[in-house]
Design an enzyme around this catalytic site. Structure first.
Site, mmCIF file in Angstrom:
data_model
loop_
_atom_site.group_PDB
_atom_site.id
_atom_site.type_symbol
_atom_site.label_atom_id
_atom_site.label_comp_id
_atom_site.label_asym_id
_atom_site.label_seq_id
_atom_site.Cartn_x
_atom_site.Cartn_y
_atom_site.Cartn_z
ATOM 1 N N GLY A 5 0.847 -1.200 0.000
ATOM 2 C CA GLY A 5 0.000 0.000 0.000
ATOM 3 C C GLY A 5 0.875 1.241 0.000
ATOM 4 N N ALA A 6 1.858 1.270 -0.943
ATOM 5 C CA ALA A 6 2.918 2.286 -0.892
ATOM 6 C C ALA A 6 2.596 3.567 -1.652
ATOM 7 C CB ALA A 6 4.202 1.687 -1.478
ATOM 8 N N GLY A 44 -1.434 8.048 0.899
ATOM 9 C CA GLY A 44 -1.743 8.103 2.330
ATOM 10 C C GLY A 44 -0.570 7.721 3.215
ATOM 11 N N TYR A 103 -6.871 3.056 13.695
ATOM 12 C CA TYR A 103 -7.472 4.269 14.240
ATOM 13 C C TYR A 103 -8.397 3.874 15.387
ATOM 14 C CZ TYR A 103 -9.778 8.743 14.634
ATOM 15 O OH TYR A 103 -10.260 9.920 15.133
ATOM 16 N N TYR A 111 -17.083 4.663 14.216
ATOM 17 C CA TYR A 111 -15.781 4.005 13.981
ATOM 18 C C TYR A 111 -15.509 2.884 14.988
ATOM 19 C CZ TYR A 111 -11.301 3.493 11.745
ATOM 20 O OH TYR A 111 -10.256 2.970 11.025
ATOM 21 N N THR A 119 -7.582 11.165 3.576
ATOM 22 C CA THR A 119 -6.895 10.331 2.579
ATOM 23 C C THR A 119 -7.967 9.822 1.623
ATOM 24 O OG1 THR A 119 -7.143 8.226 3.727
ATOM 25 C CG2 THR A 119 -5.181 9.507 4.273
HETATM 26 P P1 NAI Z 1 -5.017 5.113 0.995
HETATM 27 O O1 NAI Z 1 -6.255 4.814 0.245
HETATM 28 O O2 NAI Z 1 -4.415 6.460 0.894
HETATM 29 O O3 NAI Z 1 -3.882 4.032 0.583
HETATM 30 C C1 NAI Z 1 -4.173 2.694 0.410
HETATM 31 C C2 NAI Z 1 -3.060 1.986 -0.329
HETATM 32 O O4 NAI Z 1 -3.435 0.609 -0.495
HETATM 33 C C3 NAI Z 1 -2.774 2.521 -1.735
HETATM 34 O O5 NAI Z 1 -1.377 2.476 -1.967
HETATM 35 C C4 NAI Z 1 -3.463 1.494 -2.655
HETATM 36 O O6 NAI Z 1 -2.875 1.372 -3.941
HETATM 37 C C5 NAI Z 1 -3.211 0.234 -1.846
HETATM 38 N N1 NAI Z 1 -4.122 -0.866 -2.176
HETATM 39 C C6 NAI Z 1 -5.459 -0.933 -2.001
HETATM 40 N N2 NAI Z 1 -5.923 -2.141 -2.422
HETATM 41 C C7 NAI Z 1 -4.836 -2.843 -2.839
HETATM 42 C C8 NAI Z 1 -4.658 -4.143 -3.373
HETATM 43 N N3 NAI Z 1 -5.669 -4.984 -3.538
HETATM 44 N N4 NAI Z 1 -3.399 -4.516 -3.708
HETATM 45 C C9 NAI Z 1 -2.338 -3.686 -3.557
HETATM 46 N N5 NAI Z 1 -2.463 -2.450 -3.043
HETATM 47 C C10 NAI Z 1 -3.688 -2.036 -2.689
HETATM 48 O O7 NAI Z 1 -5.339 4.726 2.520
HETATM 49 P P2 NAI Z 1 -4.801 5.228 3.954
HETATM 50 O O8 NAI Z 1 -5.788 6.150 4.537
HETATM 51 O O9 NAI Z 1 -3.381 5.624 3.879
HETATM 52 O O10 NAI Z 1 -4.951 3.871 4.784
HETATM 53 C C11 NAI Z 1 -3.874 3.011 5.089
HETATM 54 C C12 NAI Z 1 -4.106 2.429 6.473
HETATM 55 O O11 NAI Z 1 -4.039 3.498 7.435
HETATM 56 C C13 NAI Z 1 -5.473 1.757 6.643
HETATM 57 O O12 NAI Z 1 -5.332 0.593 7.439
HETATM 58 C C14 NAI Z 1 -6.246 2.803 7.418
HETATM 59 O O13 NAI Z 1 -7.296 2.239 8.190
HETATM 60 C C15 NAI Z 1 -5.156 3.367 8.302
HETATM 61 N N6 NAI Z 1 -5.476 4.651 8.924
HETATM 62 C C16 NAI Z 1 -5.962 5.711 8.199
HETATM 63 C C17 NAI Z 1 -6.316 6.869 8.845
HETATM 64 C C18 NAI Z 1 -6.864 8.054 8.089
HETATM 65 O O14 NAI Z 1 -7.376 8.977 8.713
HETATM 66 N N7 NAI Z 1 -6.756 8.070 6.789
HETATM 67 C C19 NAI Z 1 -6.151 7.042 10.313
HETATM 68 C C20 NAI Z 1 -5.578 5.912 10.943
HETATM 69 C C21 NAI Z 1 -5.280 4.757 10.280
#
Ligand code: NAI
Length: 400
Positions: A48-49, A52, A227, A237, A277
């Site tokens: 997930g690089a 976000g 979170y 949540y 994000t």
């Molecule tokens: P994001 O949507 O910005 O990034 C998600 C990443 O996962 C992207 O790189 C995407 O390409 C990749 N991805 C998704 N499905 C995929 C698949 N099948 N195969 C390969 N790559 C895949 O999301 P974000 O917000 O950075 O979330 C990342 C983690 O951080 C999650 O677990 C989220 O719950 C957690 N988080 C987010 C918060 C927020 O406020 N955004 C707060 C606290 C935790």
């Protein structure tokens, strides 16, 4: 072509390549100027690089002091007859270009992290390109679906409360409106499926496989992001389907931690701050909290974005002078410590009580929210001339 923002509901349907490059460069500049990470990992795998927290982690690791070599996995779209491609596609490309300029190795793999083919490709790449060993695995996938390997059917997450309905306000970015939403309680099936998609099972499967293949170095650490939030957001949540999934993630961290003991490794969950994000804008009813939180934390000088959170994680929680990971009594790394401060939450609660569909733009930090959302997709940077023509040939020439 001239590329402009196209927003449908809370989804961006266009992305600006040069703006994405600017976003990556600004995050790099932040990491270079912030307190540095000492004794960080040599090689990291980031699932997930491309956006976000995962992208921020990657940038911080390579540019924030430890010059970590990275293998980044993401699911992104390149340019085609359907459109210019996704922001994450360009983030990957420009991250790699900047890393190459700095002499830091980086490889992008585009594929479905849930699939056996991607897993095989990752292991092969670690063997061929990273001396067969990884020192840190970041699990930062955010997806609404995950295939069930037994049936090939998809589990789909449902972001819902459990046990009762909730009514609240949610931000529609397309129409710039704060509108009433009503959410019915999740069924048992929806709770089960959300845990399957957003819980810790896939993380555990990845680490089990990487251990079995012998590609984790002694002392390897792994981190997933979570979170919890304040009581005011519990109904949507922490006590809802997402909270159940995160609870599963926290439990799996303990199991993975046990599995890693043979190589003296560690597994932790980092509990982050609420941020805008691509994933979080989907959480219904969450936006008024974010509008109030951003306003308050900015006034108090405590606001952070993903990049500040990632740099703080690595320079003061995970790679410390004492070589001890800084956690709370439940082994959780707390990056939500400033968000949950009593003075912050008191001010947020007061502000949320005043926010209405009529005044949210004035009282809440709507401008900041909107700006963050646009910047995620490469828009809203003063240094970019958005009137310039970007040719399809140019976009197609950029390779991950
Ligand atoms: P994001 O949507 O910005 O990034 C998600 C990443 O996962 C992207 O790189 C995407 O390409 C990749 N991805 C998704 N499905 C995929 C698949 N099948 N195969 C390969 N790559 C895949 O999301 P974000 O917000 O950075 O979330 C990342 C983690 O951080 C999650 O677990 C989220 O719950 C957690 N988080 C987010 C918060 C927020 O406020 N955004 C707060 C606290 C935790």
């Amino acid at each position: 072509m001239i590329i402009s923002p196209v927003i449908k509901g809370v989804v961006a349907r266009s992305a600006h390549p040069l703006g994405c490059r600017e976003a990556v460069k600004q995050q790099i500049a932040y990491c270079q100027s912030a307190p540095q990470v000492h004794d960080g990992p040599k090689r990291a795998l980031i699932l997930g690089a491309s956006s976000g927290f995962g992208l921020a982690s990657r940038i911080s690791l390579s540019f924030g002091g430890s010059r970590t070599e990275t293998l980044g996995i993401s699911f992104e779209r390149g340019p085609s007859e359907k459109g210019v491609g996704s922001a994450g596609w360009y983030n990957n490309i420009y991250f790699r270009q900047e890393a190459e300029k700095a002499g830091v190795k980086s490889i992008n793999l585009i594929g479905d992290a849930f699939s056996p083919q991607t897993r095989e490709q990752v292991i092969r790449t670690i063997r061929e390109e990273f001396d067969g060993q990884i020192d840190l695995v970041i699990y930062s996938l955010a997806s609404g679906v995950r295939p069930d390997p037994q049936t090939g059917e998809f589990w789909r997450s449902a972001i819902k409360p459990i046990g009762h309905s909730i009514n609240g306000l949610t931000l529609d970015l397309e129409h710039e409106e704060l509108a009433e939403t009503s959410l019915s309680p999740a069924s048992d099936q929806e709770i089960h499926d959300t845990v399957k998609v957003m819980g810790g099972e896939d993380w555990e499967e990845w680490i089990t496989l990487l251990i079995k293949e012998g590609v984790l170095a002694d002392g390897c650490k792994t981190i997933a992001y979570s979170y919890i939030g304040p009581k005011s957001t519990y109904p949507i949540y922490h006590l809802g389907t997402l909270g159940q999934a995160k609870l599963d993630l926290h439990n799996k961290a303990d199991l993975i931690h046990q599995q890693l003991q043979d190589i003296k490794g560690e597994a932790h969950v980092a509990v982050c701050k609420a941020l805008v994000t691509k994933a979080s804008v989907f959480i219904p009813g969450f936006s008024p909290y974010l509008l109030a939180l951003f306003k308050v934390m900015k006034i108090m000088g405590l606001h952070e974005g993903c990049i500040e959170q990632a740099q703080r994680l690595f320079n003061s929680k995970l790679y410390t002078a004492a070589d001890e990971t800084v956690t709370d009594e439940n082994r959780l790394i707390r990056l939500d410590d400033w968000e949950l401060r009593d003075d912050v939450q008191l001010a947020v609660t007061e502000l949320m009580a005043e926010i209405t569909p009529e005044n949210f733009k004035q009282l809440g930090d709507f401008d900041g929210y909107q700006e963050d959302f646009l910047k995620l997709n490469g828009f809203g940077f003063d240094s970019i001339d958005y009137g310039q023509d970007i040719s399809m040939t140019f976009m197609e020439s950029l390779k991950p």
